[in-house]
Write an enzyme that holds these catalytic residues in place. Structure first.
Site, PDB file in Angstrom:
ATOM      1  N   LYS A  52      -2.120  -1.150   2.232  1.00  0.00           N
ATOM      2  CA  LYS A  52      -1.191  -1.818   2.509  1.00  0.00           C
ATOM      3  C   LYS A  52       0.071  -1.353   3.212  1.00  0.00           C
ATOM      4  O   LYS A  52       0.431  -1.656   4.273  1.00  0.00           O
ATOM      5  CB  LYS A  52      -0.716  -2.649   1.168  1.00  0.00           C
ATOM      6  CG  LYS A  52      -1.978  -3.720   0.650  1.00  0.00           C
ATOM      7  CD  LYS A  52      -1.634  -4.288  -0.770  1.00  0.00           C
ATOM      8  CE  LYS A  52      -2.833  -5.151  -1.107  1.00  0.00           C
ATOM      9  NZ  LYS A  52      -2.820  -5.626  -2.427  1.00  0.00           N
ATOM     10  N   GLN A  96       1.058  -4.659  -7.617  1.00  0.00           N
ATOM     11  CA  GLN A  96      -0.343  -4.683  -7.704  1.00  0.00           C
ATOM     12  C   GLN A  96      -1.072  -4.737  -8.973  1.00  0.00           C
ATOM     13  O   GLN A  96      -0.442  -4.126 -10.202  1.00  0.00           O
ATOM     14  CB  GLN A  96      -1.014  -3.099  -7.188  1.00  0.00           C
ATOM     15  CG  GLN A  96      -2.270  -2.815  -6.956  1.00  0.00           C
ATOM     16  CD  GLN A  96      -2.990  -3.787  -5.760  1.00  0.00           C
ATOM     17  OE1 GLN A  96      -2.465  -4.286  -4.830  1.00  0.00           O
ATOM     18  NE2 GLN A  96      -4.266  -3.996  -5.906  1.00  0.00           N
ATOM     19  N   ASP A 119       2.464 -12.377  -2.302  1.00  0.00           N
ATOM     20  CA  ASP A 119       0.985 -12.760  -3.077  1.00  0.00           C
ATOM     21  C   ASP A 119       0.846 -14.231  -3.247  1.00  0.00           C
ATOM     22  O   ASP A 119      -0.292 -14.656  -3.423  1.00  0.00           O
ATOM     23  CB  ASP A 119       1.036 -11.758  -4.261  1.00  0.00           C
ATOM     24  CG  ASP A 119       0.143 -10.409  -4.189  1.00  0.00           C
ATOM     25  OD1 ASP A 119      -0.706 -10.371  -3.098  1.00  0.00           O
ATOM     26  OD2 ASP A 119       0.439  -9.489  -4.856  1.00  0.00           O
TER      27      ASP A 119
HETATM   28  N1  GUN Z   1      -5.354  -6.473  -7.343  1.00  0.00           N
HETATM   29  C1  GUN Z   1      -6.587  -6.892  -6.499  1.00  0.00           C
HETATM   30  N2  GUN Z   1      -6.168  -7.710  -5.503  1.00  0.00           N
HETATM   31  C2  GUN Z   1      -4.859  -7.969  -5.643  1.00  0.00           C
HETATM   32  C3  GUN Z   1      -3.983  -8.576  -4.749  1.00  0.00           C
HETATM   33  O1  GUN Z   1      -4.296  -9.419  -3.848  1.00  0.00           O
HETATM   34  N3  GUN Z   1      -2.504  -8.773  -4.953  1.00  0.00           N
HETATM   35  C4  GUN Z   1      -2.297  -7.914  -6.059  1.00  0.00           C
HETATM   36  N4  GUN Z   1      -0.955  -7.916  -6.185  1.00  0.00           N
HETATM   37  N5  GUN Z   1      -3.053  -7.251  -6.825  1.00  0.00           N
HETATM   38  C5  GUN Z   1      -4.271  -7.108  -6.657  1.00  0.00           C
END
Ligand code: GUN
Length: 304
Positions: A52, A96, A119
């Site tokens: 990311k 995350q 998100d």
């Molecule tokens: N963990 C697994 N997928 C995601 C996601 O799309 N966003 C976040 N914040 N954590 C994750």
């Protein structure tokens, strides 16, 4: 032969568009910024977050990677979120998941300012989405819609069946498909005669998190299958169940001792008219949509 919906190519097109928007915002003196909070050392999370942050750099967004230790408390993280909410150089906040057990994840996610919730996990954004108001939608289901639209899969009036009712994928995917005028059904573990329901699907979205759960008899011939699952399999039995005779997969499995399978059995794809492969289908869209959401948040926060 079914059409393979290439998530890598679609994600790449979206990222190019985002980079273009970043460029035109730069002319106005605006640089969208993402704060990524990575707690501890969960290997999968480290890979995702690194990717990311790298994508931010590739597209010209600012990013700030914050890595608290896995002993961090809820209070310390709340304090961090409040500071990020107040920072003008940060448009998006990503925490995350999963978080360590001592952290109250819901409390924390609810503390993110909804306008920075890239998100789309905040209840305010979930509410806005279902009320048909401008909202930051969760990245994975938003990516599902992009795949369908950019592949010219008809949605209006189609029967869309979603298997899985999570807050992050199933429920928002249902809302987004409904807004596109599909006829939407959400199925789950208590659904009676699941194959009879999934066989009605013109668009079948599999988001249950169980390897190869969708089998050929659950698919209507000619359907479009969107496989959201990412499941790592390590046993020979599982491998043979899904990939017996597949030389390319055999090579990966021999090299790594594991391979990835979606929520759809590979044999079920053969009945479809189009499907997203795993890997290389929905997965790549998640980061692309995170970037798109961050730029959108930057614009929305400035009334653009
Ligand atoms: N963990 C697994 N997928 C995601 C996601 O799309 N966003 C976040 N914040 N954590 C994750």
């Amino acid at each position: 032969m079914p059409r393979i919906l290439d998530g890598i190519a679609i994600a790449s097109a979206i990222k190019q568009e985002v980079a273009g928007e970043v460029k035109s915002l730069a002319e106005k003196g605006i640089r969208p910024g993402l704060a990524a909070v990575l707690v501890g050392h969960v290997p999968a999370s480290e890979i995702y977050v690194r990717s990311k942050v790298q994508t931010c750099a590739d597209l010209g967004l600012y990013s700030d990677l914050i890595t608290p230790p896995d002993t961090v408390t809820t209070e310390e993280l709340l304090d961090l979120v409040h500071k990020l909410n107040a920072r003008d150089d940060i448009d998006g906040i990503l925490i995350q998941l999963p978080l360590p057990a001592q952290v109250d994840a819901k409390l924390l996610l609810d503390a993110i300012a909804p306008e920075k919730d890239v998100d789309g996990f905040h209840p305010v954004n979930a509410g806005r989405l279902q009320a048909g108001r401008p909202a930051l939608a969760p990245c994975t289901p938003a990516g599902v819609i992009e795949i369908l639209k950019r592949s010219d899969v008809p949605i209006v009036g189609q029967n869309a069946v979603i298997v899985g009712r999570s807050d992050i994928v199933g429920k928002p995917a249902a809302m987004l498909l409904l807004h596109q005028n599909a006829t939407v059904t959400i199925c789950h573990s208590k659904t009676r005669d699941l194959p009879a329901v999934t066989r009605q699907a013109d668009i079948l979205v599999a988001a249950i998190g169980r390897p190869g759960f969708i089998t050929p008899e659950m698919v209507k011939p000619g359907a479009t299958i969107i496989d959201v699952g990412i499941n790592r399999i390590t046993s020979r039995d599982d491998f043979d169940r899904f990939f017996a005779g597949n030389e390319k997969r055999e090579a990966t499995f021999a090299k790594r001792g594991s391979t990835i399978v979606g929520d759809v059995h590979p044999k079920a794809f053969e009945i479809a008219s189009a499907y997203t492969p795993v890997p290389g289908g929905v997965g790549p869209l998640t980061i692309a949509m995170l970037m798109a959401n961050t730029v959108r948040a930057a614009k929305m926060r400035r009334g653009l």
